[in-house]
Write an enzyme that holds these catalytic residues in place. Structure first.
Site, PDB file in Angstrom:
ATOM      1  N   LYS A  88      31.884  40.985  41.121  1.00 26.48           N
ATOM      2  CA  LYS A  88      32.962  41.518  40.283  1.00 26.48           C
ATOM      3  C   LYS A  88      32.396  42.052  38.973  1.00 26.48           C
ATOM      4  CE  LYS A  88      37.432  39.309  40.608  1.00 26.48           C
ATOM      5  NZ  LYS A  88      38.222  38.128  40.200  1.00 26.48           N
TER       6      LYS A  88
HETATM    7  O1  G3P Z   1      42.861  37.571  40.699  1.00 30.18           O
HETATM    8  C1  G3P Z   1      43.102  37.607  39.331  1.00 30.18           C
HETATM    9  C2  G3P Z   1      43.806  36.393  38.906  1.00 30.18           C
HETATM   10  O2  G3P Z   1      42.973  35.269  38.989  1.00 30.18           O
HETATM   11  C3  G3P Z   1      44.444  36.485  37.576  1.00 30.18           C
HETATM   12  O3  G3P Z   1      45.649  35.868  37.723  1.00 30.18           O
HETATM   13  O4  G3P Z   1      47.673  34.755  37.018  1.00 30.18           O
HETATM   14  O5  G3P Z   1      45.603  34.586  35.609  1.00 30.18           O
HETATM   15  O6  G3P Z   1      46.871  36.714  35.730  1.00 30.18           O
HETATM   16  P1  G3P Z   1      46.493  35.455  36.451  1.00 30.18           P
END
Ligand code: G3P
Length: 219
Positions: A82
């Site tokens: 990534k």
């Molecule tokens: O895949 C990306 C994810 O881990 C971010 O999720 O809920 O932290 O915005 P969030």
């Protein structure tokens, strides 16, 4: 649409793999910290049981990112590296992609960033739906627009809908034409649930049990 788990929790991944419904995992530094494990150990462990495991770089300059990306990729053939949607991240991603490393361009919030990911030959681009919703924008619309733009331009990069927070996000990602949805384990569990499924099982089981009871003799 493929389903990935967005976690670094080995037990959750093991469970979902055993259910037979996930074909990849996405991690990030937050998720690795939450799992309380060393990055390399945890990613290698996850790669033993599932393919396409995204591992995130944490350096910022192109040259450092290239070195780091090569190191992550050397851990296991299932690792997808990534990089963030920045000039250095994308420049490093291009070099790594040229070496055959699968790249996931993360922290993508616009169609233009997705076009840049396509330009470096990324394997995945990850639009963050929930984080756009958090600031009052329509995150899923960005996924829809990326899918349309990629189809119009015959782009091979796959759209990986990320930062999904609830089951409707998964349904909408599928309707938008995303190639992959990555979701927390709790959202995966919610996908199975429907009150009519529970009620139907209860009724079928009750009727089945009746057939097992001794029947009165017929005259
Ligand atoms: O895949 C990306 C994810 O881990 C971010 O999720 O809920 O932290 O915005 P969030």
């Amino acid at each position: 649409m493929r389903l990935f788990l967005d976690t670094a929790d080995y037990d959750e991944i093991r469970t979902a793999v055993d259910w037979g419904v996930i074909s990849g995992v996405t991690t990030n530094p937050t998720l690795i910290a939450r799992a309380g494990q060393d990055h390399e150990t945890q990613v290698k462990r996850i790669c033993q049981i599932v393919g396409d495991v995204s591992a995130e770089t944490v350096t910022e300059r192109k040259d450092d990112l290239i070195v780091e990306g090569r190191r992550l990729a050397s851990w296991h053939p299932n690792v997808v590296v990534k990089v963030a949607s920045t000039p250095d991240g994308l420049a490093a991603g291009k070099v790594l992609a040229g070496e055959g490393v699968k790249i996931n361009v993360t922290l993508c919030f616009t169609v233009n960033q997705a076009l840049l990911a396509a330009a470096i030959g990324a394997y995945f681009v990850s639009p963050f739906v929930g984080r756009l919703d958090d600031i009052g924008e329509d995150g899923m619309q960005v996924v829809r627009d990326i899918v349309v733009a990629y189809r119009a331009q015959n782009v091979q990069t796959k759209v990986l809908a990320a930062s999904l927070r609830h089951p409707m996000h998964v349904t909408e990602a599928a309707l938008a034409g995303a190639d992959v949805a990555t979701l927390p384990f709790t959202v995966l569990e919610q996908m199975y649930k429907h009150p009519l499924t529970d009620a139907g099982i209860e009724r079928f089981m009750a009727d089945y049990r009746k057939t097992q009871e001794p029947q009165p003799a017929k005259r």
